[in-house]
Write a protein that holds these residues in place. Structure first.
Motif: not given
Length: 247
Positions: A44, A47-48, A51, A53, A71, A73, A75, A147, A155-156, A158
């Motif tokens: 995870s 992925l952050k 993004t 973040s 992008i 995301y 979560p 999305l 595309v992410l 989680d």
């Protein structure tokens, strides 16, 4: 295929404590990739980092020819406040933010697109329902509808299949495979080996550092999984050895 994302000696973490270390690998444009590894492997966190973040402690991420709004995301559901008083339609309409801005109005034409996205994920008739009243599977369908409207190149996801029923999972896999067929790049954090083997041609295995990355059949082996567990256990018990392969 050209490169969509490149991780260059990437280290990510929290309060200077690494969660992903010295990652060097590339994600090809249009690939469908599962991110796997034991709990605490940094999946995870990665992925952050993508993004934006979470900023790198060392190294960097190269994202080829993509703006931030290219992008999308998803979560984990546990990170979403479902007590917020918002309807399914309003939640899904957030996928249009890059077109209308933070305070723009959803006109009749755009509302039609929102309703089409809701129908596409099997939630027709749920438009006015509060998100707090949805089941886990229904909530995930609504998030996938959002999305769809984002129409992103990268595309992410989680843990997209956590706590949902098999029918919802099959429907959402269908959407993911459609994105793949359209040439979008998809990265998904997953835990179920059967799902990964059946639907994700590429796999990136993490244990805070890279264990293996490539075709799923060559990455998702018992030997690699055993090594990944060793590496994460070593980090948990003796943090000073993190970044070094377990013996």
């Amino acid at each position: 295929m050209s490169t969509s994302v490149a991780f260059k000696n990437l280290t990510l973490g929290y309060e200077r404590l690494p969660a992903v270390q010295q990652l060097d690998t590339e994600i090809k444009q249009g690939s469908l990739t599962a991110i796997v590894g034991p709990n605490g492997a940094g999946k995870s966190t990665l992925l952050k980092g993508l993004t934006g973040s979470l900023s790198p402690i060392e190294g960097h991420i190269e994202v080829s020819n993509l703006r931030a709004d290219d992008i999308a995301y998803l979560p984990q559901q546990s990170e979403i406040d479902r007590s917020f008083p918002i309807s399914v339609l309003d939640l899904v309409a957030m996928g249009l933010w890059r077109e209308i801005g933070a305070f723009g109005q959803v006109g009749r034409k755009m509302r039609g697109r929102v309703e089409q996205a809701i129908a596409a994920v099997g939630l027709r008739g749920f438009e006015s329902r509060a998100i707090g009243s949805l089941s886990g599977g229904q909530m995930q369908r609504a998030l996938f509808a959002r999305l769809l409207l984002q129409d992103a190149e990268l595309v992410l996801l989680d843990e997209p299949f956590s706590a949902i029923d098999m029918k919802t999972m099959a429907d959402l896999i269908g959407i993911i495979e459609r994105w793949h067929g359209e040439g979008r790049t998809v990265l998904a954090v997953l835990h179920d080996d059967t799902t990964v083997r059946s639907h994700f041609p590429e796999t990136l295995m993490l244990a805070r550092e890279l264990v293996a990355h490539g075709p799923t059949e060559t990455v998702l082996t018992s030997e690699n999984q055993f090594r990944a567990r060793q590496m994460c256990e070593a980090c948990a018990s003796t943090p000073h050895v993190c970044g070094k392969s377990a013996a």
